[in-house]
Design an enzyme around this catalytic site. Structure first.
Site, PDB file in Angstrom:
ATOM      1  N   GLU A  92     -13.931 -28.926 -31.070  1.00 40.06           N
ATOM      2  CA  GLU A  92     -12.936 -28.706 -30.010  1.00 40.06           C
ATOM      3  C   GLU A  92     -11.693 -28.023 -30.578  1.00 40.06           C
ATOM      4  OE1 GLU A  92     -12.062 -32.284 -27.822  1.00 40.06           O
ATOM      5  OE2 GLU A  92     -14.150 -32.957 -27.832  1.00 40.06           O
ATOM      6  N   GLU A 145     -15.291 -40.339 -30.240  1.00 41.25           N
ATOM      7  CA  GLU A 145     -14.044 -40.997 -30.619  1.00 41.25           C
ATOM      8  C   GLU A 145     -14.182 -42.515 -30.795  1.00 41.25           C
ATOM      9  OE1 GLU A 145     -10.947 -39.702 -27.947  1.00 41.25           O
ATOM     10  OE2 GLU A 145     -11.460 -37.598 -28.230  1.00 41.25           O
TER      11      GLU A 145
END
Length: 742
Positions: A645, A529
């Site tokens: 994910e 991220e």
């Protein structure tokens, strides 16, 4: 590779299911409300049409429907303790990703040491089950031991002798002698829990109450009536907290600071200051003694106060002197942090000659020495304040008449001419066989453009074959003091120091992790991220109240933090490890474009990124066109592409039949589009994020939703069928033989 054709029959199954539902509604014994009828409670898988339930039950395990790696994010503790959960993981997937346990916060303690044992025990169990392990994650801004990382770059707190009027030595020694405690059982001293691993007060508040329910009150503190006082200290808490300081003997015994009655705390060290400026009115003693009380009973949690930073300063007292030169008298017995840039024939600490104390530094020029820089001793970076005036002083002697200068790297005028010995302005000073005292002022200190600190460089190479001795080097602020009048000095670390310290911590973390798991982990989320929603590198600069486990490595190391991370993972791991960069919301164009540009930058700096992970935390309203566009752009990079994910939120813990069907359709669509738009050679695989909708799995992640393939009772949901069909590229149930019973 299995047939990945686009399914043209899937919607027919959904229509058939709806028709079955209509048929059942005409029969009173089967009539039921598919919404949230209180009579039935939550809609469960058991309430799906019988034909659909039977079809789902006849599906094989998920991994049978694809040849690429099918993974699942799991809770390692739940895997070890829950047989049903463990069986589903073992039967349906090729590998796992630890949801939390392999992250920095879970493994690194307050001293920076990594505890591998808890994870190792479960990884051995997973390996025995034939499951691969994906490393998640090495460098992220969340789930970090931010307290440890912030302690590395915290300011150095230097109490000047006689500066603070409060004696904290009993607390530092681990006793509360002279201090009064309310909530005695909740107060203790932690030996290395403070800034710079110094001692800290630990105050535990079990339940919410009044501020004074957890209160630590000082002994009487000598004061001068009418003098203004400044009270300051550094504090943090395990979570979000609040506190105040109350007083006895002050003009305002319950002052607000920065406009509020209570100050806030979190997982990062924070300086709290009470003085006339911060409370907005005169803050002076009204008696010859005062008391200070730390009141932390308002909000439950665990609070830490750095003992060495607790300071009560008489702002109207005479200022003290602080020497900014570390090891200026060489009383450590070694060079310490000084740099030997050009050592001549030798630079060493010696007892041969000294002006004060036991040591001085000995510097010897060579037979060919002729330039000032041929013999050079430099200090570490010194963070002074631009515009302030300072005085440099030291003692020097030599075995014969000599000559030297001091240069100031970091200043606009690095080689100033000064009136060294009262003989007129000159770049150099002269030395003799007796100790000479040199004292010069640096008036209106000015940094070079872009510089934030200064060094002292003793340049003694003008003449050959001379031995010099220097002792008692001091650099002090003119008029005395340092960071605060007459009290503690707070020395902030420079950006370069912070970069070095955080870079070293990142290197230690990555190298130890990939080395330790070299035989078990062959793919890593190296950087997680990194991008903001606008497509630029994420920063914590505008985060007003960072979470207690939040730390932005890039704010200290710079944009090359990812370059270093990938190089370290490659160097210390296996040469064949697959190294990923991973992010969420890549279905939005700006963020995806920014990530691809950042990957290109990382590789332009000599590192290699093997793959890109797209998390895909979706909702029922996620735009399918954006999903296709994302896969097309990712495919164009040529990198390995992983859905890392995957989960699909429905917005409730009690889905309707329609929501079950929509969720199943989107799971199918994602898998099918991945197979369609990502070339087979680039398909690393898909990892679904979690097994079931059980509340144990969603204590922290999506607690009020039902995003997974199994329900809260570990029964296959409609989404199981949708995902399996997407993996297979067809409606698998069309191949079932025999009639469905219902």
């Amino acid at each position: 590779m299995m047939n990945k054709k686009i399914n043209t029959h899937y919607s027919l199954f959904l229509i058939a299911s709806a028709l079955l539902l209509t048929m059942f509604s005409s029969c009173e014994k089967n009539k039921m409300d598919w919404g949230l009828d209180p009579k039935y409670g939550k809609v469960t898988v058991a309430e799906l049409p019988l034909a659909l339930r039977e079809a789902i039950s006849r599906y094989d395990v998920l991994k049978s429907y694809t040849d690429y790696t099918l993974g699942v994010g799991i809770d390692l503790a739940l895997y070890s303790s829950n047989e049903t959960y463990r069986t589903l993981v073992n039967d349906n997937f090729d590998g796992i990703t630890a949801g939390y346990e392999m992250k920095h916060a879970a493994m690194v303690n307050a001293s920076g040491q990594i505890n591998f044992a808890p994870v190792d025990a479960v990884l051995d169990q997973l390996e025995q089950a034939g499951l691969g392990i994906f490393g998640h994650t090495l460098v992220w801004h969340q789930n970090q031991n931010a307290s440890y990382l912030n302690s590395l770059i915290a300011p150095t707190i230097v109490p000047s002798t006689g500066g603070s009027v409060l004696d904290v030595s009993p607390l530092a020694a681990g006793t509360f002698s002279g201090w009064n405690r309310n909530n005695t059982g909740g107060m203790s001293v932690v030996g290395n829990g403070g800034l710079n691993n110094g001692p800290a007060l630990r105050l535990e508040v079990a339940s919410a109450g009044n501020e004074w329910d957890t209160q630590l009150t000082s002994p009487d503190i000598p004061a001068t009536e009418g003098h203004r006082y400044e009270v300051s200290f550094w504090i943090k808490s395990d979570g979000a907290g609040q506190g105040r300081v109350s007083y006895a003997g002050m003009s305002n015994n319950y002052p607000w600071t920065d406009g509020a009655a209570l100050f806030g705390t979190n997982g990062s060290w924070k300086k709290i200051t009470y003085n006339t400026s911060t409370i907005g009115s005169d803050f002076a003693a009204t008696a010859n003694t005062i008391k200070v009380a730390f009141d932390l009973g308002k909000v439950p949690g665990v609070y830490y106060i750095d003992i060495n930073s607790i300071s009560i300063i008489d702002e109207d007292a005479e200022a003290m002197e602080y020497n900014y030169v570390g090891n200026g008298g060489f009383e450590s017995g070694n060079i310490g942090t000084w740099s030997l840039n050009n050592p001549g024939t030798g630079i060493e600490v010696t007892t041969e000659e000294k002006y004060v104390g036991n040591y001085s530094v000995k510097m010897s020029s060579s037979a060919t020495s002729s330039n000032a820089w041929d013999l050079q001793l430099a200090s570490q970076d010194i963070p002074l304040v631009a515009g302030n005036d300072y005085t440099l002083s030291f003692y020097v002697k030599s075995n014969v008449a000599g000559k030297g200068r001091v240069s100031f790297p970091g200043l606009t005028n690095e080689y100033p001419w000064m009136n060294w010995l009262g003989a007129g302005a000159s770049e150099a000073f002269t030395t003799s066989t007796v100790w000479s005292f040199i004292s010069v002022d640096l008036n209106a200190l000015e940094y070079k453009s872009g510089a934030t600190n200064v060094k002292l460089s003793f340049d003694l190479g003008y003449l050959p074959d001379i031995t010099y001795y220097i002792d008692d080097i001091k650099l002090v602020k003119k008029g005395g003091g340092g960071g605060a009048p007459g009290g503690i000095i707070i020395i902030e670390k420079t950006p370069d120091e912070k970069k070095q310290l955080i870079g070293a911590a990142m290197k230690d973390w990555i190298t130890n992790m990939v080395t330790h798991y070299k035989d078990k982990v062959h793919a890593w989320d190296v950087v997680n991220e990194p991008m903001s929603e606008s497509g630029i590198l994420r920063t914590g600069a505008n985060v007003a109240e960072p979470a207690s486990d939040e730390f932005y490595w890039q704010d200290y190391i710079g944009q090359d933090y990812a370059v270093s991370a990938f190089k370290l993972a490659r160097q210390y791991g296996n040469s064949t490890d697959v190294l990923f960069i991973n992010d969420y919301n890549l279905e939005t164009g700006a963020k995806l474009d920014g990530l691809i540009n950042y990957v290109n930058y990382i590789e332009s700096q000599g590192a290699t990124v093997d793959g890109i992970g797209t998390q895909m935390h979706l909702t029922l309203t996620s735009d399918k066109n954006n999903i296709v566009s994302m896969f097309e752009k990712l495919a164009a990079t040529g990198k390995k592409i992983k859905i890392s994910e995957l989960d699909i939120r429905v917005g409730t813990t009690a889905p309707t039949l329609e929501q079950y069907a929509e969720q199943a359709e989107l799971y199918r669509y994602v898998a099918e589009m991945y197979n369609t738009h990502i070339p087979q050679a680039q398909q690393y695989g898909i990892t679904v994020w979690g097994i079931s909708d059980h509340e144990r799995e969603h204590e922290f992640w999506l607690p009020d939703d039902a995003p997974n393939l199994w329900d809260s009772n570990y029964e296959r949901k409609h989404a199981y069928k949708g995902f399996a069909d997407g993996l297979a590229g067809k409606d698998v149930s069309e191949d079932f033989s025999g009639e469905l019973e219902y």
